[in-house]
Design a protein around this motif. Structure first.
Motif, PDB file in Angstrom:
ATOM      1  N   SER A   1       0.816  -1.210   0.000  1.00 32.33           N
ATOM      2  CA  SER A   1       0.000   0.000   0.000  1.00 32.33           C
ATOM      3  C   SER A   1       0.849   1.260   0.000  1.00 32.33           C
ATOM      4  N   ALA A   2       0.185   2.400  -0.225  1.00 27.49           N
ATOM      5  CA  ALA A   2       0.876   3.690  -0.163  1.00 27.49           C
ATOM      6  C   ALA A   2       1.404   3.947   1.243  1.00 27.49           C
ATOM      7  N   ARG A   3       0.658   3.511   2.242  1.00 24.97           N
ATOM      8  CA  ARG A   3       1.129   3.700   3.625  1.00 24.97           C
ATOM      9  C   ARG A   3       2.420   2.923   3.857  1.00 24.97           C
ATOM     10  N   THR A   4       2.457   1.661   3.412  1.00 20.79           N
ATOM     11  CA  THR A   4       3.674   0.868   3.581  1.00 20.79           C
ATOM     12  C   THR A   4       4.839   1.481   2.806  1.00 20.79           C
ATOM     13  N   GLY A   5       4.547   1.961   1.578  1.00 25.15           N
ATOM     14  CA  GLY A   5       5.583   2.631   0.800  1.00 25.15           C
ATOM     15  C   GLY A   5       6.094   3.882   1.502  1.00 25.15           C
ATOM     16  N   GLY A   6       5.174   4.618   2.133  1.00 26.05           N
ATOM     17  CA  GLY A   6       5.586   5.802   2.886  1.00 26.05           C
ATOM     18  C   GLY A   6       6.454   5.454   4.073  1.00 26.05           C
ATOM     19  N   PHE A   7       6.074   4.393   4.794  1.00 27.08           N
ATOM     20  CA  PHE A   7       6.878   3.973   5.943  1.00 27.08           C
ATOM     21  C   PHE A   7       8.245   3.437   5.499  1.00 27.08           C
ATOM     22  N   ALA A   8       8.323   2.847   4.293  1.00 26.87           N
ATOM     23  CA  ALA A   8       9.609   2.361   3.790  1.00 26.87           C
ATOM     24  C   ALA A   8      10.612   3.498   3.638  1.00 26.87           C
ATOM     25  N   VAL A   9      10.109   4.712   3.425  1.00 27.81           N
ATOM     26  CA  VAL A   9      10.964   5.902   3.363  1.00 27.81           C
ATOM     27  C   VAL A   9      11.105   6.540   4.736  1.00 27.81           C
ATOM     28  N   ALA A  10       9.985   6.681   5.453  1.00 21.62           N
ATOM     29  CA  ALA A  10       9.970   7.459   6.694  1.00 21.62           C
ATOM     30  C   ALA A  10      10.728   6.782   7.832  1.00 21.62           C
ATOM     31  N   VAL A  11      10.613   5.455   7.956  1.00 19.77           N
ATOM     32  CA  VAL A  11      11.263   4.777   9.086  1.00 19.77           C
ATOM     33  C   VAL A  11      12.779   4.937   9.039  1.00 19.77           C
ATOM     34  N   PRO A  12      13.462   4.662   7.900  1.00 19.64           N
ATOM     35  CA  PRO A  12      14.916   4.898   7.900  1.00 19.64           C
ATOM     36  C   PRO A  12      15.293   6.362   8.071  1.00 19.64           C
ATOM     37  N   VAL A  13      14.462   7.293   7.570  1.00 22.05           N
ATOM     38  CA  VAL A  13      14.741   8.717   7.781  1.00 22.05           C
ATOM     39  C   VAL A  13      14.677   9.043   9.266  1.00 22.05           C
ATOM     40  N   ALA A  14      13.626   8.560   9.942  1.00 25.39           N
ATOM     41  CA  ALA A  14      13.483   8.817  11.373  1.00 25.39           C
ATOM     42  C   ALA A  14      14.635   8.198  12.156  1.00 25.39           C
ATOM     43  N   MET A  15      15.030   6.977  11.789  1.00 25.64           N
ATOM     44  CA  MET A  15      16.141   6.327  12.478  1.00 25.64           C
ATOM     45  C   MET A  15      17.433   7.112  12.265  1.00 25.64           C
ATOM     46  N   PHE A  16      17.665   7.563  11.046  1.00 26.21           N
ATOM     47  CA  PHE A  16      18.838   8.385  10.751  1.00 26.21           C
ATOM     48  C   PHE A  16      18.868   9.621  11.650  1.00 26.21           C
TER      49      PHE A  16
END
Length: 395
Positions: A310-325
């Motif tokens: 989904s778009a939500r999963t695709g968004g989290f695929a970007v957002a989670v590593p950004v947040a961790m960084f």
């Protein structure tokens, strides 16, 4: 500079001066980094495939395990080179062996993700570590003052490599248990060697520069991964508004992450404890940066309806590593009194914001979500710079 030996082909391996002025990365170190980024690219590609096929759990486990092998081999060479780089024929040949090992490792990445077969990866990893044993044994032979520490490194690495080979015979889930135990043992070897022996003479500024350079190179891999996704999307359906938004958001994101990483003064690695935490913490930094590239590629697949997610999963695929960084970098900056040390609320707030935007991905659409994540990260950077400027005016 290192002391010259009998011929130009050999220099006696002595400890480099940690106060040496203008110590910079060598061409050999840069070539070494580029070989490792080949492996990083392979891991990111397989993580992207796992995301698009909806195999997130298994894919994440493979990503974490394989990335550890890449990062740990790179880190060990980097610290050894900072202390003992002679740049002579034996040193270059052993470094070449390590580069060959990482290419073998890279060749085994697909099998690790699809079949959970780590045979080729383990063989490539052991080749790299055996080369490091050779480097440490040479340091022990030619630098008597550091012999005790060098022999501890060589012995510790050798024992753990036997463990990695034995792990190949373990069935699951014991193979995973063995990985966790051996990864912990790998990270304990430098602590045991440095604190029980004579501390090696690594160069603080050189180490800081080496980590920064690899961050830049991995960010370049993110751009390459995104370009591959753009080419696939355009060749199939042309440049849609959603794809255009992902492209713009991804470019802003990469530039903002680079700027945030290099905000403030150079890291102060004055003590062994600080340096080890800084070095170990970069496992999450490098893994997060590479994962951003896989996430952006996944977002492009979602935009073109080519992903089983989904778009939500695709968004989290970007957002989670950004947040961790952002959060890990915040911790490292506070540790070394650089960068965002005095403004944690801004960085932490930025991490929360990008995650919130990903959570709204289904409603916003993947293009708008990635664009918003890029703008939120850029806004975090702008707030950080503005706060730093106000602090400077008050002093």
């Amino acid at each position: 500079m290192a002391e010259r030996g009998i011929t130009d082909r050999h220099r006696v391996m002595r400890a480099r001066d940690p106060r040496e002025a203008h110590r910079a990365s060598t061409p050999l170190e840069l070539l070494f980094d580029l070989c490792f980024v080949v492996a990083v690219s392979q891991v990111a590609t397989q993580w992207h495939h796992a995301l698009t096929e909806g195999h997130t759990g298994v894919g994440l486990l493979g990503y974490v395990m394989v990335f550890f092998a890449i990062w740990w081999a790179w880190m060990n060479f980097t610290w050894f080179a900072s202390a003992y780089d002679t740049d002579d024929v034996p040193y270059r040949l052993l470094t070449l062996l390590q580069m060959a090992g990482v290419l073998v490792l890279a060749a085994g990445v697909p099998a690790a993700f699809t079949d959970f077969d780590f045979t080729v990866i383990t063989l490539g990893y052991v080749v790299m570590r055996v080369a490091m044993i050779g480097q440490w044994l040479r340091a022990a032979a030619e630098h008597p003052e550091g012999r005790r520490t060098a022999l501890r490194y060589a012995a510790g690495i050798a024992v753990v490599q036997l463990g990695w080979l034995a792990r190949l015979a373990l069935p699951q889930p014991w193979g995973l248990v063995g990985f966790l135990a051996l990864a912990a043992a790998e990270m304990l070897v430098p602590i045991w060697a440095e604190y029980r022996g004579e501390a090696t003479s690594w160069h603080p500024e050189h180490i800081s520069e080496r980590y920064g350079l690899l961050t830049i190179i991995v960010l370049g891999e993110v751009i390459l991964a995104t370009l591959a996704g753009v080419q696939d999307a355009i060749s199939e359906h042309g440049l849609s508004p959603s794809v255009a938004l992902v492209i713009v958001g991804g470019l802003i994101l990469v530039f903002a992450l680079w700027w945030i990483y290099f905000t403030g003064a150079e890291a102060r690695l004055g003590s062994l404890r600080t340096a080890l935490i800084w070095g170990y913490g970069h496992y999450l930094i490098f893994a997060a940066v590479a994962a951003v590239g896989a996430g952006l590629h996944t977002a492009l697949d979602v935009a073109e309806h080519a992903a089983h997610t989904s778009a939500r999963t695709g968004g989290f695929a970007v957002a989670v590593p950004v947040a961790m960084f952002l959060l890990v970098l915040l911790f490292l900056h506070r540790l070394t009194a650089t960068g965002a040390a005095d403004r944690p609320i801004i960085i932490a707030g930025g991490a929360v914001l990008v995650l919130a935007l990903a959570a709204a991905g289904n409603a916003m659409g993947i293009g708008a979500t990635v664009a918003a994540i890029g703008l939120a990260t850029a806004a975090t950077l702008a707030a950080e710079l503005a706060s730093a400027a106000r602090a400077a005016q008050r002093t």
